[in-house]
Design an enzyme around this catalytic site. Structure first.
Site, PDB file in Angstrom:
ATOM      1  N   LYS A 162       0.618  -1.695   0.070  1.00 49.17           N
ATOM      2  CA  LYS A 162       0.162   0.031   0.015  1.00 49.17           C
ATOM      3  C   LYS A 162       1.186   1.415  -0.009  1.00 49.17           C
ATOM      4  O   LYS A 162       0.729   1.994  -0.834  1.00 49.17           O
ATOM      5  CB  LYS A 162      -1.026   0.002   1.026  1.00 49.17           C
ATOM      6  CG  LYS A 162      -2.053  -0.805   1.032  1.00 49.17           C
ATOM      7  CD  LYS A 162      -2.627  -0.969   2.658  1.00 49.17           C
ATOM      8  CE  LYS A 162      -4.098  -1.903   2.138  1.00 49.17           C
ATOM      9  NZ  LYS A 162      -5.312  -1.567   0.844  1.00 49.17           N
TER      10      LYS A 162
ATOM     11  N   GLU B 141       1.184  -3.037  12.738  1.00 52.33           N
ATOM     12  CA  GLU B 141       1.553  -1.048  13.660  1.00 52.33           C
ATOM     13  C   GLU B 141       2.513  -0.402  12.832  1.00 52.33           C
ATOM     14  O   GLU B 141       3.587  -1.171  12.784  1.00 52.33           O
ATOM     15  CB  GLU B 141       2.696  -1.773  14.875  1.00 52.33           C
ATOM     16  CG  GLU B 141       3.011  -0.067  15.628  1.00 52.33           C
ATOM     17  CD  GLU B 141       4.193   0.028  16.838  1.00 52.33           C
ATOM     18  OE1 GLU B 141       3.544   0.276  17.778  1.00 52.33           O
ATOM     19  OE2 GLU B 141       4.661  -0.362  17.005  1.00 52.33           O
TER      20      GLU B 141
HETATM   21  P1  0O2 Z   1      11.134  -2.435  18.924  1.00 49.71           P
HETATM   22  O1  0O2 Z   1      12.215  -3.802  18.755  1.00 49.71           O
HETATM   23  O2  0O2 Z   1      11.075  -1.427  17.909  1.00 49.71           O
HETATM   24  O3  0O2 Z   1       9.846  -3.300  18.670  1.00 49.71           O
HETATM   25  P2  0O2 Z   1       4.072  -0.761  24.016  1.00 49.71           P
HETATM   26  O4  0O2 Z   1       5.282  -1.540  23.357  1.00 49.71           O
HETATM   27  O5  0O2 Z   1       2.893  -1.331  23.183  1.00 49.71           O
HETATM   28  O6  0O2 Z   1       3.727  -2.056  24.590  1.00 49.71           O
HETATM   29  P3  0O2 Z   1       4.010   1.564  24.047  1.00 49.71           P
HETATM   30  O7  0O2 Z   1       5.085   2.699  24.798  1.00 49.71           O
HETATM   31  O8  0O2 Z   1       2.475   1.735  24.009  1.00 49.71           O
HETATM   32  O9  0O2 Z   1       4.155  -0.246  24.859  1.00 49.71           O
HETATM   33  O10 0O2 Z   1       4.133   1.885  22.313  1.00 49.71           O
HETATM   34  P4  0O2 Z   1       4.646   2.555  21.658  1.00 49.71           P
HETATM   35  O11 0O2 Z   1       4.692   4.179  22.602  1.00 49.71           O
HETATM   36  O12 0O2 Z   1       3.278   2.728  20.744  1.00 49.71           O
HETATM   37  O13 0O2 Z   1       5.841   2.932  21.200  1.00 49.71           O
HETATM   38  C1  0O2 Z   1       6.442   0.841  20.543  1.00 49.71           C
HETATM   39  C2  0O2 Z   1       7.327   1.096  19.910  1.00 49.71           C
HETATM   40  O14 0O2 Z   1       7.464   1.865  19.441  1.00 49.71           O
HETATM   41  C3  0O2 Z   1       9.069   0.741  19.983  1.00 49.71           C
HETATM   42  O15 0O2 Z   1       8.490  -0.542  20.124  1.00 49.71           O
HETATM   43  C4  0O2 Z   1       9.907   1.555  19.347  1.00 49.71           C
HETATM   44  O16 0O2 Z   1       9.765   0.974  17.994  1.00 49.71           O
HETATM   45  C5  0O2 Z   1       9.433   2.782  19.629  1.00 49.71           C
HETATM   46  N1  0O2 Z   1       9.399   3.654  20.438  1.00 49.71           N
HETATM   47  C6  0O2 Z   1       8.505   3.859  21.522  1.00 49.71           C
HETATM   48  N2  0O2 Z   1       9.277   5.034  22.349  1.00 49.71           N
HETATM   49  C7  0O2 Z   1      10.272   4.687  22.237  1.00 49.71           C
HETATM   50  C8  0O2 Z   1      12.220   5.726  22.482  1.00 49.71           C
HETATM   51  O17 0O2 Z   1      12.090   6.584  23.798  1.00 49.71           O
HETATM   52  N3  0O2 Z   1      12.951   5.355  21.864  1.00 49.71           N
HETATM   53  C9  0O2 Z   1      13.089   4.452  20.091  1.00 49.71           C
HETATM   54  N4  0O2 Z   1      14.009   4.679  20.216  1.00 49.71           N
HETATM   55  N5  0O2 Z   1      12.272   3.707  20.093  1.00 49.71           N
HETATM   56  C10 0O2 Z   1      10.126   4.214  20.913  1.00 49.71           C
HETATM   57  P5  0O2 Z   1       9.789  -1.613  20.816  1.00 49.71           P
HETATM   58  O18 0O2 Z   1       9.312  -2.926  20.696  1.00 49.71           O
HETATM   59  O19 0O2 Z   1       9.797  -1.558  22.308  1.00 49.71           O
HETATM   60  O20 0O2 Z   1      11.316  -1.737  20.404  1.00 49.71           O
END
Ligand code: 0O2
Length: 226
Positions: free
Chosen positions: A43, A162
């Protein structure tokens, strides 16, 4: 123990190698998520080509995708005290399939997100705008949880994906911050607060850079239209 529990427990080949022959339902679910990633990536590729017709460049710099690993899925279910079942994965973990869109400019992010969400088969489940409202550490990106159909041989399945949309500057910052955060020595480092402050400063600088580059593009487009 429910069937699903059995299925899930036996999914985790790395944890339960003796049950690996029963990993099939988990593998099938992961394959569906992989198909959903392909659908969403396509998409965006279509939008990129179409939007480049009206301007002289493509809004998308690159696309990265990832399927969450069994270890991460298992860990997340445990942290949330959820049952280790396939149903629990599908109903609670919305980031198993991840598509990251790296854009040239912030306004491309919103154009692409709007165009995606206008499509008939895309349903928005959740939207988090960390560009308008950055995280306290400075993290910026637009996050969408969407649901899309995947068309299989004998059925249509709805799958959640996502989508993270970022500029090159946002991605540069997030990638380095992610690497630094997971360095084992960092948490106990006496300079942790100072390092966090510097990272936040870098995030603010990257936001300035994004706005500056967007202004330059506006000037170039303005000059061309005269
Ligand atoms: P990966 O390896 O990238 O997948 P949740 O994951 O839903 O339990 P939350 O905080 O509600 O937690 O989710 P959110 O805010 O949508 O963020 C999830 C993903 O966004 C993360 O996945 C990261 O990819 C990115 N992200 C969010 N906050 C940060 C941050 O402060 N720094 C960085 N570098 N990336 C961030 P994962 O699973 O942590 O990691």
């Amino acid at each position: 123990m429910s069937t699903n529990n059995t299925e899930w427990t036996t999914q985790l080949a790395p944890f339960q190698p003796n049950f690996s022959s029963a990993a099939e339902p988990f593998r099938r679910l992961m394959t569906y998520y992989r198909c959903a990633i392909m659908e969403v990536e396509t998409k965006f590729r279509v939008l990129d080509v179409q939007m480049s017709i009206n301007r002289e460049n493509n809004p998308i710099e690159s696309i990265k995708t990832r399927l969450k690993s069994p270890e991460s899925i298992f860990g997340k279910l445990q942290r949330r005290s959820l049952p280790l079942t396939l149903d629990a994965i599908e109903n609670n973990l919305f980031d198993i399939a991840g598509v990251r869109i790296i854009c040239s400019f912030p306004e491309d992010i919103y154009s692409l997100a709007d165009a995606l969400l206008r499509q008939d088969d895309v349903t928005l489940i959740e939207r988090k705008d960390y560009i308008q409202n950055p995280k306290p550490n400075g993290y910026r990106s637009l996050h969408l949880i969407i649901e899309i159909p995947i068309f299989l041989q004998n059925e249509t399945r709805m799958m959640k994906v996502e989508v993270q949309l970022r500029t090159i500057a946002m991605d540069f910052w997030a990638s380095l911050e992610h690497k630094l955060r997971y360095k084992k020595s960092l948490e106990n480092n006496e300079d942790y607060d100072e390092i966090s402050r510097q990272l936040k400063n870098c995030a603010e600088l990257s936001a300035i850079l994004d706005r500056w580059m967007e202004n330059i593009r506006g000037q170039i487009d303005g000059a061309r239209d005269i």
